[in-house]
Design an enzyme around this catalytic site. Structure first.
Site: not given
Length: 203
Positions: A64, A66, A68, A70, A179
């Site tokens: 999890t 910020g 979404g 997966v 990121d």
């Protein structure tokens, strides 16, 4: 004698001490609230458990972030297992968040590099916004760093070369990975090659 003299001065003073009831009351330090009652705090409700996304049955949550989540999912007809990244409900009505989500999926798909995770589908319906990725069986670079407590130089060079090649493809496409961190670098074993890099989650 000094005490007696002081008592006489006070007794003979023409100043009359006002009664306690005649004194003005001191201003209150706490003002009464004159507005509307404060609204009750609404505690956020947890999102309902997701069991299915399109033709895919959701098996469990892989992570999890910020914006979404997966999931590990399986196609209901052919049984293929995939990873699905789904935008959080609170962002699905935000045009900027939706655009960034679309851009990330399109970017990954257009580069099509062996060291970047492959996107196979992008879905936007009335309820959900998600894209489907190849499922990578392996560990993150962060997990390996913690487990090994210092990776051998040959292994660092092998991983670094692949990572640099993937980033070169991203930069050549005029993009940036916003990121980049060990947690977004997956290591897997494929076709007899160990520590094969898969870069994901472009932020």
């Amino acid at each position: 004698e000094e005490i007696i003299a002081l008592e006489e001065i006070v007794t003979q003073s023409p100043v009359q001490v006002a009664s306690q009831s005649a004194l003005p009351s001191p201003p209150s330090m706490v003002e009464s609230f004159k507005g509307e009652p404060l609204p009750k705090i609404q505690m956020p409700q947890p999102e309902a458990a997701i069991e299915k996304l399109g033709p895919y049955h959701v098996l469990r949550t892989l992570g999890t972030g910020g914006m979404g989540e997966v999931f590990l999912a399986e196609h209901g007809l052919i049984g293929r297992r995939v990873a699905i990244k789904r935008l959080h409900d609170q962002f699905s009505r935000d045009p900027n968040a939706v655009r960034r989500f679309f851009d990330e999926a399109k970017l990954i798909n257009q580069i099509s590099h062996p060291n970047i995770v492959e996107v196979t589908d992008l879905v936007c319906d009335e309820r959900d916004l998600y894209y489907v990725m190849e499922l990578i069986e392996g560990t993150t670079l962060l997990e390996e760093i913690k487990r090994e407590v210092g990776l051998p130089l040959t292994r660092v060079l092998h991983i670094g070369e692949q990572l640099a090649d993937a980033l070169d493809a991203v930069h050549t496409a005029g993009m940036l990975h916003r990121d980049l961190k060990p947690d977004n670098v997956l290591l897997t074993d494929r076709h007899g090659q160990t520590d094969r890099v898969k870069l994901l989650d472009f932020g």
